[in-house]
Design a protein around this motif. Structure first.
Motif, short mmCIF file in Angstrom:
data_model
loop_
_atom_site.label_atom_id
_atom_site.label_comp_id
_atom_site.label_asym_id
_atom_site.label_seq_id
_atom_site.Cartn_x
_atom_site.Cartn_y
_atom_site.Cartn_z
N ASN A 33 43.17 65.67 26.21
CA ASN A 33 42.86 64.24 26.18
C ASN A 33 41.66 63.95 25.29
OD1 ASN A 33 40.38 64.17 27.63
ND2 ASN A 33 41.48 64.34 29.56
N ALA A 80 45.54 68.39 19.19
CA ALA A 80 46.29 67.13 19.17
C ALA A 80 47.50 67.21 20.09
CB ALA A 80 46.72 66.82 17.74
N GLY A 81 47.59 66.22 20.97
CA GLY A 81 48.74 66.15 21.86
C GLY A 81 48.63 67.00 23.10
N ASN A 82 47.66 67.91 23.13
CA ASN A 82 47.54 68.80 24.28
C ASN A 82 46.30 68.50 25.13
OD1 ASN A 82 49.79 70.55 23.73
ND2 ASN A 82 48.62 71.25 21.96
N ARG A 130 38.56 66.22 23.83
CA ARG A 130 38.60 66.59 22.41
C ARG A 130 37.26 66.31 21.75
NH1 ARG A 130 44.13 64.17 20.07
NH2 ARG A 130 43.23 64.60 18.03
N GLY A 177 47.32 70.97 27.88
CA GLY A 177 48.71 70.91 28.35
C GLY A 177 48.72 71.08 29.86
N THR A 224 43.27 69.60 15.02
CA THR A 224 44.71 69.68 14.82
C THR A 224 45.37 70.47 15.94
OG1 THR A 224 44.15 69.82 12.49
CG2 THR A 224 46.44 70.21 13.06
#
Lengths: 567, 130
Positions: free
Chosen positions: A266, A262-264, A270, A292, A259
């Motif tokens: 690749n 997520a979004g930060n 992950r 990020g 969690t």
């Protein structure tokens, strides 16, 4: 009003002492006095009720009833007041004296000295050991004895009853022993309690210290730390972690790693991180990845309790953004410089060759030889530039292996084609062969393998003045293939052998000049071989020659880089 | 300069390299035009129909692969052949180069003789076809 009465009664039975023995005695005294007070009041009420009910009293009896109950009430109250405001022991002593007096006068004198009255004296004797310090029961026994002796004497009926007195003292002894034992036990209990209190306090202080120390360490370190419980949720995180990923601590705690990422991060990274978190990858529990805009370096370690059970995982994150930038700049700088160096060198070589090819008209023999020297030196310089670039790329960890398929024969022939001229010039016999059991198709970074074999073969020719150089490709075992270069050259002195793979080392520095190497060749070869998951070994005897063997896995390993370049 | 000579473009930003390459291609029997920038190359490719393009992958502003992509998308450049020049050994395996229109990938230093011989071979092969 009612409240005031309750409050004043409460204040009456308050115990104004910190001495636990004194407090206990006063508490008992209060209970007794309250009891006698209630008894007195009850007796008074009963008397009044009987009186109102029109009971037939003998005049003496009525007076006795009223007087007795009133005296009991007054004395009880008085003693309560004395106990509260003067001294507990005084009230207790007075109560006992009152009881003895009561026992002495409330029955017939002969019953008191020799009959049932004697029994009543047991009360003050036993009480003495409870509401006063234990030896007080002996004083009470003495007072009781004195009382019956006095009565006996006043009756003028001979000597007082010695058995009664003996019993009084026996009773006092038993009471004293009982009370003393009780007090001893209580004292021990208090000691144990105090010790316990002290230990609890100590442990609490130690714990608090340890906690605050750990907390200080956690909060003080620059690396981000998250502790995950066995369910994979963040149970602890330090402020540095929050700063690193730009989230408040409350947003980190309770969440799982996926969690948070997520979004930060690749998808590939992950997956890699989640498998690290599971402890799946024991051998390489660290990873460099992009979060990020930051580059983080992370490592994971299991947290275990005293019994060795896994209770979670601690993850440490280090900010590598700056280092990654420097690395990036370094590699950009290196490739820029090497481009700048190679461009003019290529031009020099190009023009020299055109002159030699008569593109600009015919040249004479001397000019041709000069051009040969220009070309030779330029190529040497180009070789050094290439080596430096390789070395820099290896150091920066940005060299990439490109796996393709090829045949051993191709690889061997390419290298022999280039080196044959050199061998011929020195009159050396150069041979090469591929063993039959080598697979027909090999996989690996062909360009780099070519570079490795060319370097080893070139070295062998360079350092051999007479005799031969043999290049062999074979299969040492099921899962490996190998390249071997053997020569009859000068060999490597024993003292130089440990250093030959270090950058800028040749057996002696004069060789660098004589043999025109960059001094990086073998170092690069070794690093490339390691990058490919292989091994390089050599055996050398001065004056007899050397043998270099590179062993490589048949199944080539893929890119081993951990720093993912996002270009 | 006869009309029958096919056209070769040399796309190379370094003037020395451009000189060597154009001389090599010229001596192999091509008519040569030298282009120094990627933008100019994209422009010229809209009108010219070269038989051969000698393309340096390391151009300022426009990547060599971009020029390759453009040429491949253009019907009139379908028969154009490429010789790729690169300074990076590692680029030799680039998927964009694994294509039939790429005759050869040459890693720098690219010599006059090497390029001339290659271009000559290409010229001979074309003549043979025609």
């Amino acid at each position: 009003m009612g409240k005031a009465i309750v409050r004043s009664i409460k204040s009456l039975v308050e115990i104004p002492t910190t001495d636990p023995d004194d407090a206990r005695r006063r508490r008992l005294l209060n209970i007794l006095l309250t009891g006698t007070l209630i008894t007195g009041i009850s007796a008074l009420l009963v008397t009044v009720a009987l009186d109102i009910g029109g009971a037939e009293w003998a005049g003496q009896d009525r007076l006795t009833a009223y007087l007795g109950s009133s005296v009991v009430i007054i004395i009880s109250l008085l003693l309560l007041l004395i106990g509260r405001y003067v001294a507990g022991w005084l009230a207790a002593t007075l109560l006992l004296i009152f009881l003895i007096a009561a026992a002495a006068i409330t029955d017939k004198p002969e019953e008191v000295t020799d009959g049932r009255g004697l029994l009543v004296f047991a009360i003050p004797i036993m009480m003495g050991s409870i509401i006063l310090p234990p030896p007080a029961s002996f004083i009470m026994a003495a007072l009781c004895s004195a009382a019956i002796a006095a009565i006996k004497l006043s009756l003028e009926e001979g000597l007082p009853n010695p058995f009664a007195m003996l019993v009084f003292f026996l009773l006092a002894t038993v009471s004293w022993l009982a009370a003393r034992t009780l007090e001893g036990a209580l004292d021990e209990l208090r000691t144990i309690n105090r010790e316990l209190d002290r230990r609890v306090e100590e442990r609490t202080r130690d714990l608090a210290e340890a906690l605050s120390r750990n907390q200080a360490i956690l909060e003080g370190i620059a690396d981000g730390v998250i502790v995950f419980d066995t369910a994979g949720r963040a149970s602890m995180a330090n402020p540095a972690m929050g700063r690193l990923i730009g989230l408040p601590l409350e947003a980190i705690l309770g969440n799982d790693m996926d969690t948070l990422m997520a979004g930060n991060v690749n998808l590939d990274d992950r997956d890699a991180i989640l498998s690290l978190l599971d402890g799946a990858n024991i051998n390489a529990p660290a990873l460099k990845f992009r979060w990020g805009k930051k580059v983080l370096f992370t490592s994971f370690a299991p947290v275990r309790d005293d019994q060795g059970r896994k209770t979670g995982t601690v993850a440490v994150f280090r900010d590598f953004t700056r280092e990654a930038e420097v690395e990036q700049m370094k590699s950009a700088f290196v490739s820029r410089v090497s481009h700048e160096l190679r461009t003019p060198l290529n031009a020099i070589i190009g023009y020299a060759e055109m002159l030699k090819e008569y593109v600009y008209g015919p040249i004479n023999e001397k000019q041709s030889r000069a051009i040969d020297r220009i070309m030779l030196n330029s190529r040497h310089l180009l070789g050094i530039v290439n080596d430096l670039l390789d070395q820099a790329q290896i150091e920066a960890g940005i060299i990439r292996l490109r796996v393709s398929t090829f045949t051993a024969q191709e690889l061997l022939e390419e290298v022999l084609n280039i080196t044959e001229v050199l061998a011929q010039e020195k009159g050396l016999e150069l041979t090469g062969y591929v063993d039959e059991n080598v697979p027909s198709v090999l996989a690996g970074d062909r360009q780099r393998l070519h570079q490795i074999l060319l370097n080893l073969t070139g070295n062998a020719i360079k350092f051999t003045e007479q005799g031969w150089v043999k290049v062999r490709i074979y299969r040492p075992d099921k899962s490996h293939w190998a390249m071997e270069v053997t020569d009859t050259g000068c060999g490597i002195p024993e003292e130089a052998q440990p250093h030959i793979f270090e950058p800028f080392r040749q057996a002696d520095s004069s060789m660098t000049r004589r043999h025109q190497g960059s001094g990086l060749g073998l170092s690069i070869v070794k690093q490339l071989v390691h990058l490919m998951g292989g091994e390089i070994a050599f055996h050398s005897v001065v004056g007899q020659g050397s043998r270099f063997t590179v062993t490589l896995p048949l199944v080539p390993i893929q890119q081993r880089e951990v720093n993912h370049e996002h270009q | 300069m006869s009309i029958s000579k096919p056209l070769a473009l040399v796309i190379e930003d370094d003037p020395d390299a451009a000189e060597i390459f154009s001389k090599a291609v010229l001596d192999a029997g091509f008519e040569v035009e030298v282009i120094m920038t990627g933008d100019e190359a994209l422009n010229k490719l809209q009108t010219l129909r070269p038989a051969l393009v000698v393309l340096d992958m390391h151009l300022p502003h426009v990547a060599g692969t971009e020029i390759l992509e453009y040429a491949r998308s253009s019907a009139q450049l379908a028969s154009t052949r490429f010789i790729i020049i690169t300074g990076d050994l590692a680029l030799a395996n680039e998927p964009a180069f694994q294509h039939e229109d790429v005759v050869q990938i040459l890693v720098k230093p690219v010599t006059y003789k090497r390029l001339r011989d290659l271009a000559q071979f290409l010229r001979a092969a074309e003549r043979g076809i025609m």
